[in-house]
Write an enzyme that holds these catalytic residues in place. Structure first.
Site, short mmCIF file in Angstrom:
data_model
loop_
_atom_site.label_atom_id
_atom_site.label_comp_id
_atom_site.label_asym_id
_atom_site.label_seq_id
_atom_site.Cartn_x
_atom_site.Cartn_y
_atom_site.Cartn_z
N LYS A 23 -36.54 -24.96 -34.81
CA LYS A 23 -37.19 -23.62 -35.15
C LYS A 23 -36.75 -23.24 -36.45
CE LYS A 23 -37.37 -18.75 -32.90
NZ LYS A 23 -37.30 -18.27 -34.04
N ASP A 25 -36.47 -20.56 -39.54
CA ASP A 25 -36.15 -19.22 -40.03
C ASP A 25 -37.15 -18.79 -41.22
OD1 ASP A 25 -35.48 -16.70 -40.00
OD2 ASP A 25 -33.55 -16.90 -40.61
#
Length: 309
Positions: A23, A25
């Site tokens: 994931k 940022d």
């Protein structure tokens, strides 16, 4: 078109039906390549092509494709939303080109939605991913990051490397534009939430400078007060925030519940249109954020996006 969204989950799902990705940022982007040019669309369907001139060269890869991914800026080898904030708010292409040499971005491509005028959204994730890997999209400012079979191992690795977390995707899932689907699950290490700004208070001893903002989160009847935030707003971030809020003044509170008198002292109420990311240490029993710290303004999200999430 709006991108497909992941549903928050406490842990990655086990089993061979799922695949797992890091994931990032960053800022969600759809890159539309056709007719020898590239158009970049943010999550709320805003044209942000001028902000990221490094990606113009995607037009030289294939004649027609639509890519989904995350624009990331690295700081000391790790994705940094604060570093990306220097780029994502720049609408002037010349300024963006100057910044690209000192604060370059990388487009992490994780999905292929159209290829040679064929819509692939109804195809299974596994079929789309196979096609994406066969395209061999590797460039100076874009890449196709790997996927992983073991979600628990990836979650531990991302924690060790101080990364945001992971996204788990069902291999057989189609792509549903604009929908938050349980076929995509996200697990985050950090407690970060998006909120709207509904008011601001002046800095102690200087009524002309912004010292704190009042936050709101969606509730069943409208915006619910989520607490006061001053941490992270000193200096330039506070000045930039004040400029964003200046034209949004209103007479009364935009929150559906009562704001404590201590928090509402000397407040200037504003229309809840500016969306910010906030890092926090948990919530009180009343739904207030504990020790909120400003991360950045989300120009890629609107208040309506939060209300509909």
């Amino acid at each position: 078109m709006r991108p497909m969204l992941a549903t928050p989950a406490p842990a990655p799902p086990p089993g061979p039906a799922w695949v797992h990705e890091i994931k990032w940022d960053g800022m969600r982007i759809l890159a539309d390549v056709r007719g020898g040019r590239v158009t970049l669309w943010s999550r709320n369907e805003k044209d942000v092509t001028a902000s990221f001139p490094e990606l113009a060269a995607l037009a030289e890869t294939y004649e027609d494709l639509l890519l989904d991914g995350e624009v990331v800026a690295f700081d000391a080898g790790r994705p940094s939303f604060a570093a990306l904030a220097e780029r994502m708010h720049v609408a002037d292409r010349r300024k963006a080109e100057r910044l690209s040499s000192t604060r370059p971005i990388t487009f992490m491509i994780f999905d292929l939605l159209r290829l040679f005028e064929q819509d692939l959204r109804a195809h299974a994730w596994s079929a789309r991913r196979e096609l994406l890997e066969r395209l061999d999209l590797t460039g100076t400012h874009w890449q196709v990051p790997p996927t992983y079979a073991d979600g628990r191992q990836l979650l531990a690795a991302t924690a060790e490397q101080d990364l945001e977390g992971l996204v788990s995707k069902r291999r057989g899932a189609a792509y549903y534009p604009g929908r938050r689907s349980s076929d995509w699950l996200k697990v985050s290490h950090r407690q970060v939430v998006s909120a709207v700004v509904g008011g601001w208070r002046p800095e102690t001893g200087n009524a002309a400078r912004l010292g704190a903002v009042l936050l709101g989160r969606p509730g069943p009847e409208g915006w619910r007060y989520a607490g006061r935030m001053g941490s992270g707003l000193a200096g330039k971030p506070g000045t930039a925030m004040a400029d964003l809020l200046a034209p949004l003044g209103r007479r009364d509170s935009p929150f559906t519940d009562e704001v404590p008198a201590l928090d509402a002292k000397d407040v200037t109420w504003v229309e809840p249109r500016v969306v910010v990311d906030v890092r926090f240490l948990g919530e009180t029993g009343g739904g207030r954020l504990r020790h909120p710290t400003f991360v950045g303004v989300r120009s890629d999200l609107t208040a309506d996006d939060l209300a509909q999430a």
